[in-house]
Motif scaffolding. Structure first.
Motif, PDB file in Angstrom:
ATOM      1  N   ILE A  29     -24.426   4.171 -38.066  1.00 56.37           N
ATOM      2  CA  ILE A  29     -25.451   2.913 -38.420  1.00 56.37           C
ATOM      3  C   ILE A  29     -25.418   2.447 -39.788  1.00 56.37           C
ATOM      4  CG2 ILE A  29     -27.931   2.307 -38.140  1.00 56.37           C
ATOM      5  CD1 ILE A  29     -28.365   4.256 -35.936  1.00 56.37           C
ATOM      6  N   THR A  30     -25.367   3.310 -40.701  1.00 53.74           N
ATOM      7  CA  THR A  30     -25.462   3.103 -42.209  1.00 53.74           C
ATOM      8  C   THR A  30     -24.096   2.374 -42.406  1.00 53.74           C
ATOM      9  OG1 THR A  30     -25.097   5.084 -42.775  1.00 53.74           O
ATOM     10  CG2 THR A  30     -27.473   4.453 -42.944  1.00 53.74           C
TER      11      THR A  30
ATOM     12  N   GLY B 231     -23.508  -1.233 -43.748  1.00 48.79           N
ATOM     13  CA  GLY B 231     -23.173  -1.280 -45.280  1.00 48.79           C
ATOM     14  C   GLY B 231     -21.582  -2.120 -45.100  1.00 48.79           C
ATOM     15  N   LEU B 232     -20.898  -1.683 -44.290  1.00 48.24           N
ATOM     16  CA  LEU B 232     -19.457  -2.364 -44.014  1.00 48.24           C
ATOM     17  C   LEU B 232     -19.516  -3.628 -43.685  1.00 48.24           C
ATOM     18  CD1 LEU B 232     -17.241   0.507 -42.790  1.00 48.24           C
ATOM     19  CD2 LEU B 232     -17.096  -0.307 -44.898  1.00 48.24           C
ATOM     20  N   PHE B 233     -20.381  -4.063 -42.841  1.00 49.07           N
ATOM     21  CA  PHE B 233     -20.348  -5.568 -42.367  1.00 49.07           C
ATOM     22  C   PHE B 233     -21.563  -6.320 -42.434  1.00 49.07           C
ATOM     23  CE2 PHE B 233     -17.879  -2.487 -39.577  1.00 49.07           C
ATOM     24  CZ  PHE B 233     -16.431  -2.966 -39.991  1.00 49.07           C
ATOM     25  N   GLY B 234     -22.474  -5.542 -42.921  1.00 51.06           N
ATOM     26  CA  GLY B 234     -23.889  -6.199 -43.167  1.00 51.06           C
ATOM     27  C   GLY B 234     -24.051  -6.658 -44.459  1.00 51.06           C
TER      28      GLY B 234
ATOM     29  N   GLY C 230     -23.676 -10.006 -45.149  1.00 48.93           N
ATOM     30  CA  GLY C 230     -22.224  -9.860 -44.426  1.00 48.93           C
ATOM     31  C   GLY C 230     -21.665 -10.603 -43.438  1.00 48.93           C
ATOM     32  N   GLY C 231     -20.753 -10.320 -43.035  1.00 52.79           N
ATOM     33  CA  GLY C 231     -20.062 -11.152 -41.854  1.00 52.79           C
ATOM     34  C   GLY C 231     -20.511 -10.833 -40.560  1.00 52.79           C
ATOM     35  N   LEU C 232     -20.448  -9.818 -40.264  1.00 54.15           N
ATOM     36  CA  LEU C 232     -21.312  -9.453 -38.912  1.00 54.15           C
ATOM     37  C   LEU C 232     -22.792  -9.499 -38.987  1.00 54.15           C
ATOM     38  CD1 LEU C 232     -19.019  -6.793 -37.731  1.00 54.15           C
ATOM     39  CD2 LEU C 232     -19.104  -9.161 -36.873  1.00 54.15           C
TER      40      LEU C 232
ATOM     41  N   VAL D  10     -31.117  -6.112 -41.445  1.00 56.81           N
ATOM     42  CA  VAL D  10     -31.414  -4.866 -41.541  1.00 56.81           C
ATOM     43  C   VAL D  10     -30.186  -4.355 -42.793  1.00 56.81           C
ATOM     44  CG1 VAL D  10     -31.756  -2.323 -41.003  1.00 56.81           C
ATOM     45  CG2 VAL D  10     -32.320  -4.191 -39.480  1.00 56.81           C
ATOM     46  N   SER D  11     -30.439  -4.388 -43.960  1.00 55.47           N
ATOM     47  CA  SER D  11     -29.438  -4.158 -45.184  1.00 55.47           C
ATOM     48  C   SER D  11     -29.752  -2.738 -45.248  1.00 55.47           C
ATOM     49  CB  SER D  11     -29.731  -5.273 -46.092  1.00 55.47           C
ATOM     50  OG  SER D  11     -30.915  -4.707 -46.841  1.00 55.47           O
ATOM     51  N   ILE D  12     -28.533  -2.409 -46.382  1.00 60.70           N
ATOM     52  CA  ILE D  12     -28.605  -1.363 -46.860  1.00 60.70           C
ATOM     53  C   ILE D  12     -29.681  -0.946 -47.755  1.00 60.70           C
ATOM     54  CG2 ILE D  12     -27.343   0.300 -48.792  1.00 60.70           C
ATOM     55  CD1 ILE D  12     -26.089   0.818 -46.010  1.00 60.70           C
TER      56      ILE D  12
END
Lengths: 301, 310
Positions: free
Chosen positions: B82-83, B87-90, B96-98, B197-199
């Motif tokens: 989940i994180t 983290g990668l896409f949000g 982020g993009g997704l 829901v960000s990091i």
């Protein structure tokens, strides 16, 4: 049948009773904090404070390696806030970096908190406004620790091409303060806030190689480890746990009367003091019970 | 051969690291910088991948074997997935993009002055619930053109910070926007905002309270252990106990105010006996580290290579 003495019973008291006592002595002073006369440590806190006081205004740079984690927050976060407040009051530029990803949130929170405090006061005509890029820059996180520690001695732009918010470090229109900062030679001091031996790593790699002054903000439990470096002058003072942070908060309040920010460490000192006292009394009581029981046993043969 | 190759690489790098300090040539200095700044960064990145692989392997094996507390491995792997995804896409702040948004239903709509950033036409601040802010909070701040006084002090400071960070200006528009309750902060936020829901939300909402709680529990265990185990059984334990008492009492401002000289005595304990013993320990550790390093460099100590075939 039950021939246990009162001492033996006390020695084997239910641990939940002890937990309850600790909870009470910790929670009550948090709800009703009281002021304590905090004596300033000359060799540690005052030395660091005076060193920062001597930095020339406008062109000095204090580089903070904020490597605190949520579990160290009560002790280390007030130190970070105090350092930033002191630098902003003295118009010293602040550069913040993290060596662990778990430190990023707290570092950003401290920068936002202090800049908001200053800007709110400025809106009422007190003090000056703090501008990101002019007064401070948040570099973010770069692993592994040894890479930024050594790399910043050569060229900051190689290690951090962008800041935490994605601005190019060489974009001097957005981050004008970076125009005069290339490596450790352009900084006046490194302040390492950590619950481990990272300040020693800065001494070994950054100070030994590039000659920059290093100071530390460390947890009370690890203070003894840093005394050899303090004695040799490799550490320019340091902050020792929550007490050190409270001393620093007091010095800032004395020197800059307009400072009205919340003093988290000073507030926490009452709870820490009562808990320390409780631990000391527990040890005394435990030993009294132990000796009385031994005496009772030796008498009984 | 694999082990020998690793030994050769390690020997070369260790010797280079040592001699490069003593050679003053710029070429040597530049090559050393390249190794330290670029190569070490790549090695570090691979180490993260290796660590990630090891973590996944360890926990999947634990689940497969139904080892002790295997249920917790699901939590670890779930949290990792989940994180990582967020983290990668949000993005750090859900930019982020997704879409990493979940939960939330439209509460109603808000019509009023909305501030949008000129460059990205991005919605950042609005008066969702004016009753939350007292009129006294409105600070007399020099505001950018287009920003009305109908903002709280906090909103203004956030707004000014955003302008500073983005180096941009604002536009004031009268818009109608749907509202929702943030699943993380519980505050009323615009439904169409880029909120997610960000990091940072995970950090502030989960990691900070969990970390603080774990550490706070130590005080209870320490107190219980001090009561039960810290006994003055002999002279050595007595010296330790008394010095610990003095150092701890010297930490308490309430006590130092009443006992003159206690603060200085505590400082003396740290400066003299503590320092002497620490130095001795450090010199011993330093010599041990140097000896072990030499053993590794010359291939005498090979435990770091692990098992496997030659």
């Amino acid at each position: 049948m039950n021939d246990r003495t009162i001492w033996e019973k006390m020695m084997q008291v239910d641990r939940r009773v002890i937990y309850l006592i600790v909870a009470i002595v910790m929670i009550v002073p948090i709800i009703f904090p009281f002021d304590l006369p905090i004596k300033i440590s000359k060799r540690t806190t005052l030395k660091l404070f005076n060193a920062i006081e001597k930095f020339p205004e406008q062109r000095s740079v204090f580089f903070i390696s904020a490597d605190l984690n949520p579990q160290d927050q009560p002790e280390l976060y007030p130190m970070l806030v105090s350092w930033i407040r002191h630098c902003f009051h003295r118009k010293i530029k602040v550069l913040v970096m993290c060596l662990y990803p778990t430190s990023l949130g707290l570092a950003e929170q401290a920068l936002n908190q202090v800049s908001t405090e200053f800007n709110n006061r400025a809106s009422q005509g007190i003090g000056r406004r703090i501008v990101y890029g002019e007064d401070y820059v948040f570099l973010g996180y770069k692993p592994p620790p040894i890479v930024p520690i050594l790399g910043l001695g050569e060229n900051i732009f190689d290690v951090f091409p962008r800041d935490f918010y994605g601005n190019e470090l060489k974009d001097y229109s957005t981050l004008p303060m970076m125009e005069n900062i290339k490596n450790y030679r352009d900084m006046d001091m490194i302040g390492s806030i950590a619950a481990n031996t990272l300040p020693v790593t800065y001494i070994a790699y950054a100070q030994a190689r590039y000659g920059i002054a290093v100071t530390g903000g460390v947890t009370a439990v690890s203070v003894a480890d840093f005394y050899p470096y303090l004695d040799s002058g490799q550490l320019t003072g340091m902050l020792e746990g929550m007490k050190g942070a409270a001393e620093y908060e007091g010095l800032i309040r004395e020197t800059f009367p307009e400072e009205d920010g919340r003093r988290l460490a000073t507030e926490g000192m009452s709870a820490q003091s009562t808990t320390h006292l409780a631990i000391i009394l527990m040890v005394v009581l435990g030993n009294v019970c132990f000796f009385m029981q031994r005496r009772h046993e030796s008498r009984r043969g | 051969m694999k082990r020998k190759l690793a030994l050769y690489i390690m020997f070369t790098m260790a010797v280079w690291g040592g001699i490069s300090v003593f050679i003053g040539k710029q070429t040597v200095h530049n090559f050393d910088n390249l190794l330290r700044n670029k190569l070490l960064l790549i090695v570090g990145a691979f180490a993260i991948i290796l660590g990630l692989g090891s973590l996944i392997f360890h926990h999947t094996q634990k689940i497969k074997r139904n080892a002790r507390y295997w249920q917790y491995s699901y939590i670890t792997l779930g949290a990792l997935i989940i994180t990582s995804f967020i983290g990668l896409f949000g993005g750090v702040r859900g930019e982020g993009g997704l879409p990493t948004f979940f939960g939330g239903t439209v509460l109603g709509t808000y019509q009023g002055n909305i501030y949008t950033f000129q460059d990205k036409n991005e919605l950042k601040l609005f008066k969702a619930d004016p009753s939350r802010y007292a009129r006294e909070d409105i600070a007399l701040m020099p505001l950018p053109q287009g920003v009305s006084e109908d903002l709280s002090r906090y909103e203004k400071s956030v707004l000014l910070r955003e302008i500073q960070l983005r180096n941009t200006s604002l536009q004031l528009q009268n818009l109608e926007i749907p509202l929702m309750i943030s699943p993380v902060s519980g505050e009323v936020v615009p439904f169409e905002d880029d909120f997610g829901v960000s990091i940072q939300n995970i950090y502030e909402g989960i990691l900070v309270p969990c970390g603080s709680t774990m550490f706070a529990m130590l005080a209870f265990y320490m107190c219980s252990a001090a009561y039960r185990a810290f006994r003055m059984r002999n002279l050595h334990a007595g010296v330790l106990l008394v010095s610990a008492f003095i150092v701890m009492l010297g930490q308490i401002p309430l006590i130092t105010a009443f006992i003159p000289g206690l603060h200085d005595f505590r400082q003396w304990i740290l400066d003299v006996p503590n320092l002497a013993s620490k130095r001795g320990i450090m010199i011993g550790v330093g010599l041990g580290m140097a000896a072990t390093s030499f053993k590794i460099i010359f291939g005498i100590e090979r435990a770091w290579l692990g098992g496997g075939e030659e």
